[in-house]
Every structure is written in C-alpha cells, then in structure tokens.
Design a protein around this motif. Structure first.
Motif, PDB file in Angstrom:
ATOM      1  N   ALA A  11      18.286  31.332  36.531  1.00  0.00           N
ATOM      2  CA  ALA A  11      17.994  32.026  35.277  1.00  0.00           C
ATOM      3  C   ALA A  11      16.828  32.983  35.507  1.00  0.00           C
ATOM      4  O   ALA A  11      16.216  33.001  36.583  1.00  0.00           O
ATOM      5  N   VAL A  12      16.536  33.791  34.503  1.00  0.00           N
ATOM      6  CA  VAL A  12      15.370  34.657  34.506  1.00  0.00           C
ATOM      7  C   VAL A  12      14.556  34.324  33.275  1.00  0.00           C
ATOM      8  O   VAL A  12      15.078  34.308  32.157  1.00  0.00           O
ATOM      9  N   GLU A  13      13.273  34.031  33.488  1.00  0.00           N
ATOM     10  CA  GLU A  13      12.404  33.653  32.377  1.00  0.00           C
ATOM     11  C   GLU A  13      11.275  34.653  32.209  1.00  0.00           C
ATOM     12  O   GLU A  13      10.974  35.445  33.114  1.00  0.00           O
ATOM     13  N   ILE A  14      10.647  34.601  31.039  1.00  0.00           N
ATOM     14  CA  ILE A  14       9.488  35.440  30.752  1.00  0.00           C
ATOM     15  C   ILE A  14       8.230  34.621  31.008  1.00  0.00           C
ATOM     16  O   ILE A  14       8.056  33.540  30.437  1.00  0.00           O
ATOM     17  N   ARG A  15       7.375  35.115  31.892  1.00  0.00           N
ATOM     18  CA  ARG A  15       6.126  34.434  32.195  1.00  0.00           C
ATOM     19  C   ARG A  15       4.946  35.284  31.744  1.00  0.00           C
ATOM     20  O   ARG A  15       4.952  36.501  31.922  1.00  0.00           O
ATOM     21  N   ARG A  16       3.965  34.626  31.193  1.00  0.00           N
ATOM     22  CA  ARG A  16       2.750  35.340  30.798  1.00  0.00           C
ATOM     23  C   ARG A  16       1.809  35.418  31.991  1.00  0.00           C
ATOM     24  O   ARG A  16       1.430  34.398  32.566  1.00  0.00           O
ATOM     25  N   ILE A  17       1.475  36.639  32.368  1.00  0.00           N
ATOM     26  CA  ILE A  17       0.547  36.885  33.468  1.00  0.00           C
ATOM     27  C   ILE A  17      -0.667  37.589  32.883  1.00  0.00           C
ATOM     28  O   ILE A  17      -0.645  38.797  32.626  1.00  0.00           O
ATOM     29  N   GLY A  18      -1.730  36.833  32.612  1.00  0.00           N
ATOM     30  CA  GLY A  18      -2.900  37.415  31.956  1.00  0.00           C
ATOM     31  C   GLY A  18      -2.531  37.877  30.558  1.00  0.00           C
ATOM     32  O   GLY A  18      -2.039  37.094  29.743  1.00  0.00           O
ATOM     33  N   ASP A  19      -2.760  39.150  30.286  1.00  0.00           N
ATOM     34  CA  ASP A  19      -2.425  39.709  28.976  1.00  0.00           C
ATOM     35  C   ASP A  19      -1.033  40.318  28.958  1.00  0.00           C
ATOM     36  O   ASP A  19      -0.648  40.965  27.980  1.00  0.00           O
ATOM     37  N   VAL A  47      21.964  43.641  27.910  1.00  0.00           N
ATOM     38  CA  VAL A  47      20.520  43.878  27.843  1.00  0.00           C
ATOM     39  C   VAL A  47      20.267  44.749  26.617  1.00  0.00           C
ATOM     40  O   VAL A  47      20.900  45.800  26.452  1.00  0.00           O
ATOM     41  N   ASN A  48      19.330  44.331  25.761  1.00  0.00           N
ATOM     42  CA  ASN A  48      19.134  45.001  24.481  1.00  0.00           C
ATOM     43  C   ASN A  48      17.665  45.277  24.196  1.00  0.00           C
ATOM     44  O   ASN A  48      16.772  44.720  24.839  1.00  0.00           O
ATOM     45  N   GLY A  49      17.446  46.138  23.198  1.00  0.00           N
ATOM     46  CA  GLY A  49      16.092  46.466  22.802  1.00  0.00           C
ATOM     47  C   GLY A  49      15.279  45.244  22.418  1.00  0.00           C
ATOM     48  O   GLY A  49      14.067  45.187  22.638  1.00  0.00           O
ATOM     49  N   HIS A  50      15.938  44.254  21.840  1.00  0.00           N
ATOM     50  CA  HIS A  50      15.251  43.014  21.484  1.00  0.00           C
ATOM     51  C   HIS A  50      14.654  42.355  22.722  1.00  0.00           C
ATOM     52  O   HIS A  50      13.552  41.785  22.672  1.00  0.00           O
ATOM     53  N   HIS A  53      11.407  44.012  23.620  1.00  0.00           N
ATOM     54  CA  HIS A  53      10.349  43.531  22.723  1.00  0.00           C
ATOM     55  C   HIS A  53       9.896  42.136  23.138  1.00  0.00           C
ATOM     56  O   HIS A  53       8.694  41.840  23.171  1.00  0.00           O
ATOM     57  N   GLN A  54      10.835  41.273  23.472  1.00  0.00           N
ATOM     58  CA  GLN A  54      10.502  39.903  23.840  1.00  0.00           C
ATOM     59  C   GLN A  54       9.662  39.868  25.118  1.00  0.00           C
ATOM     60  O   GLN A  54       8.691  39.110  25.218  1.00  0.00           O
ATOM     61  N   VAL A  55      10.012  40.694  26.079  1.00  0.00           N
ATOM     62  CA  VAL A  55       9.272  40.720  27.332  1.00  0.00           C
ATOM     63  C   VAL A  55       7.838  41.198  27.111  1.00  0.00           C
ATOM     64  O   VAL A  55       6.885  40.658  27.680  1.00  0.00           O
ATOM     65  N   HIS A  56       7.655  42.200  26.268  1.00  0.00           N
ATOM     66  CA  HIS A  56       6.336  42.805  26.115  1.00  0.00           C
ATOM     67  C   HIS A  56       5.453  42.117  25.081  1.00  0.00           C
ATOM     68  O   HIS A  56       4.229  42.238  25.142  1.00  0.00           O
ATOM     69  N   ASP A  68      13.825  29.375  25.512  1.00  0.00           N
ATOM     70  CA  ASP A  68      12.913  30.513  25.563  1.00  0.00           C
ATOM     71  C   ASP A  68      13.448  31.615  26.472  1.00  0.00           C
ATOM     72  O   ASP A  68      12.821  32.673  26.597  1.00  0.00           O
ATOM     73  N   LEU A  69      14.590  31.408  27.099  1.00  0.00           N
ATOM     74  CA  LEU A  69      15.159  32.420  27.975  1.00  0.00           C
ATOM     75  C   LEU A  69      15.658  33.609  27.151  1.00  0.00           C
ATOM     76  O   LEU A  69      16.217  33.423  26.070  1.00  0.00           O
TER      77      LEU A  69
END
Length: 337
Positions: A11-19, A47-50, A53-56, A68-69
């Motif tokens: 899978a591919v997940e979103i990780r928080r790296i600092g800010d 892949v969508n605009g949402h 937004h989720q990544v950023h 959370d994926l």
C-alpha cells in the motif's frame, strides 16, 4: 490467510515528516469485508484532487474503523463478500467508490457503492469512473436538479470532473458550455459535447454566455474554480439558476452582491461527496448504472484517462495533478490483473 489469498498487502500511506506530509510505500494487513461490504483485489486506483488535499493537509477526519490510506475509487475483482451482500460474488469485475483505502492491493467497499465495469473497459479506465461520475451526478442532477430543456456550464472543462460533466450533460440532451485555457483544451471541450467552449484567458465567459443565450443565461453551473469566478457565475446564470461549488482552484473566499441573488432568485451551494451517506451513494450508483453506464459501454462517453503511474510512484501522480499536467483523469496501476 483469508479469502484474498494473502494476509498482508502493499500500500501507499501518508506520513507526517515534520510540518509536511509525504507518500511512502508500506505493508498493511489485508482488510476484512464487514456486513454489506465486498473485498476487492485492486487492479487500478483513480487519483483525485481530494487525494492532493489529503496529502498536503493531513486529510479528512477518520471515523472509527476507517482506513487512513488515501484513494477514493478503484477497479478490480471481488474476492470476498461479507454478510448480507446479495449482488456481488467472487470473480465479479467491479469499479467502486470508497471512503479511502484505494492506494493498496486490496480495498473494502460497500456493496451499493460498486458498479459493474461498463463494456470492455480496461482496469485503469474503469478505475477513474466512480469518484468523478458520482460527483457529477450528485451535484448536477440531484442537488442542482438539471432538468430536460435546461442548459449547463462547466467551469474547469478539462479537469477530471469537467470532461465527465460535459459528456454526461451532452449525451442527455442539454446545451453545454465549458471554460478552459488555450485553444487545444477549448477544442477538446467542444469535441466532448460543449456547444460553446470558452477560453477564459481571452474571453469573459459570462459575456459569452449572455450573448449565446440571448441574454437569458444558463440554468446550472458546476464550478471547481471559485474565488473571483463567483461574480461571473452569478452574471452567467438565468433567473432561478443554480450554482454548485465543489472546488476552489482560485480560493475559497470572495465577496458577493446579495442583490443579484435576490433579483434572479438564485441558489448557491456546495458539497463534498465523501461525507455523504452510503445510502445516498447507492442511490446515485443505481441511477448511473441505469442512465449513464450504457453510454459508457457503447463508447459515447469516454473515461478520458490521461496517464497512469505504478502504485509506488503515487507521489509522482499527485505532483501531476498539482502541476495541472493532466487533461482528464490519472490512475495508479496496482498489482497484476
């Protein structure tokens, strides 16, 4: 080991790296289909605009039991069905709308949010249908109530939403207008069914529409631009017109002269698809299958897939959307069909 034939998945997940947030490959347990749900072996994901937004921004609120994926739409093969599922069985080819989890080898979807893959579409083409078509139908035909004989304007005509909205409204017999930037994109909007495509860099779309409609205006506008477009949207609407915002490429804050809304009896609203109930989405799915899927199967409506990326290149796909290098939709290829 479960009916998916695996206990873990890529899978591919979103990780928080600092800010900041970043996309990164990971391994997760294969999800389990609950009551009224199906487990899908994912072959491609939209892949969508949402997702951008989720990544950023860290994304939407995650409800208990939700993944959370990222990823709101997929195509693939049903490998398991939970209790109370009556329509789908193992081996069925489906495209599905999710609340998340599409960037993975397996995903769970509510039974009613799945649709059969129309005609002979490939996995990547089928993967980019659900989020876009559900969004267009729910906003333009359910919320705004575009009816027979009424006209429609799509602001953002070559976006993923735009190319679908133009085709759907056109094939259903509506007079369609669309805005885009540059001659090539304007020509594409016209090919997809816009009776008048407008280059917003060289033309004022409100003036063009007033001229084209003899001063009447259009009945419904779907807008992904917002910002300073609001004033022009209001000028372009007919009396009793409806304006729906689903994005804010030019920002989410602007001023409005309420007297224009009052004089024309206008309705201005906005919506997000993801928070809406599964029951509502199932209703939309049924209407799409009955009214729109035959046109997709016949080729009258095209998925408009621009390009694909491998799952582990999801960050590149997100960048493609951010930089607006695409026309139509972008998909991730996931595993082997």
């Amino acid at each position: 080991m479960n009916k998916a034939g695996a206990s873990a998945m890529k899978a591919v997940e979103i990780r928080r790296i600092g800010d900041h947030f970043e996309l990164a490959p990971t391994t997760r347990p294969v999800p389990v289909a609950g009551a009224g749900e199906v487990l899908i072996r994912v072959h491609a994901a939209g892949v969508n605009g949402h997702d951008v937004h989720q990544v950023h921004n860290g994304g939407h609120p995650i409800l208990p039991g939700e993944t959370d994926l990222p990823g709101l739409e997929v195509s693939g093969t049903v490998v398991d069905a939970g209790p109370d599922v009556t329509r789908w069985k193992a081996g069925d080819r489906v495209c599905a709308l999710l609340r998340g989890g599409g960037y993975a080898e397996f995903a769970v979807a509510p039974e009613g949010n799945c649709l059969p893959i129309p005609g002979a579409l490939g996995w990547a083409e089928a993967a980019v249908l659900s989020e876009t078509f559900f969004t267009v139908w729910s906003n333009v035909f359910v919320d705004a109530g575009l009816s027979a004989g009424e006209s429609f304007l799509m602001n953002g005509g070559t976006s993923g939403i735009g190319v679908a909205a133009i085709q759907i409204a056109s094939v259903l017999g509506h007079r369609v207008f669309a805005t885009a930037r540059g001659a090539a994109k304007v020509a594409l909007c016209a090919r997809l069914g816009a009776s008048r495509a407008i280059d917003y860099e060289t033309e004022d779309f409100a003036d063009v529409i007033q001229t084209e409609t003899g001063g009447r205006g259009v009945d419904v506008i779907l807008d992904i631009v917002a910002g300073d477009y609001l004033e022009k949207d209001i000028a372009a609407l007919a009396e009793g017109g409806r304006l729906v915002f689903i994005g804010g490429a030019r920002g989410f804050r602007t001023e409005i002269d309420l007297r224009q809304l009052m004089r024309k009896r206008l309705t201005v609203g906005g919506s997000l698809l993801r928070p809406r109930s599964n029951a509502f989405k199932a209703q939309v799915a049924a209407e799409l299958e009955r009214k729109i899927w035959p046109h997709v199967a016949s080729g009258r409506i095209e998925p408009m897939l621009d390009r694909t990326f491998q799952l582990d290149k999801a960050a590149d796909a997100i960048a493609c959307l951010e930089e607006r290098r695409h026309i139509g939709k972008v998909a991730l290829l996931v595993g082997e069909p």
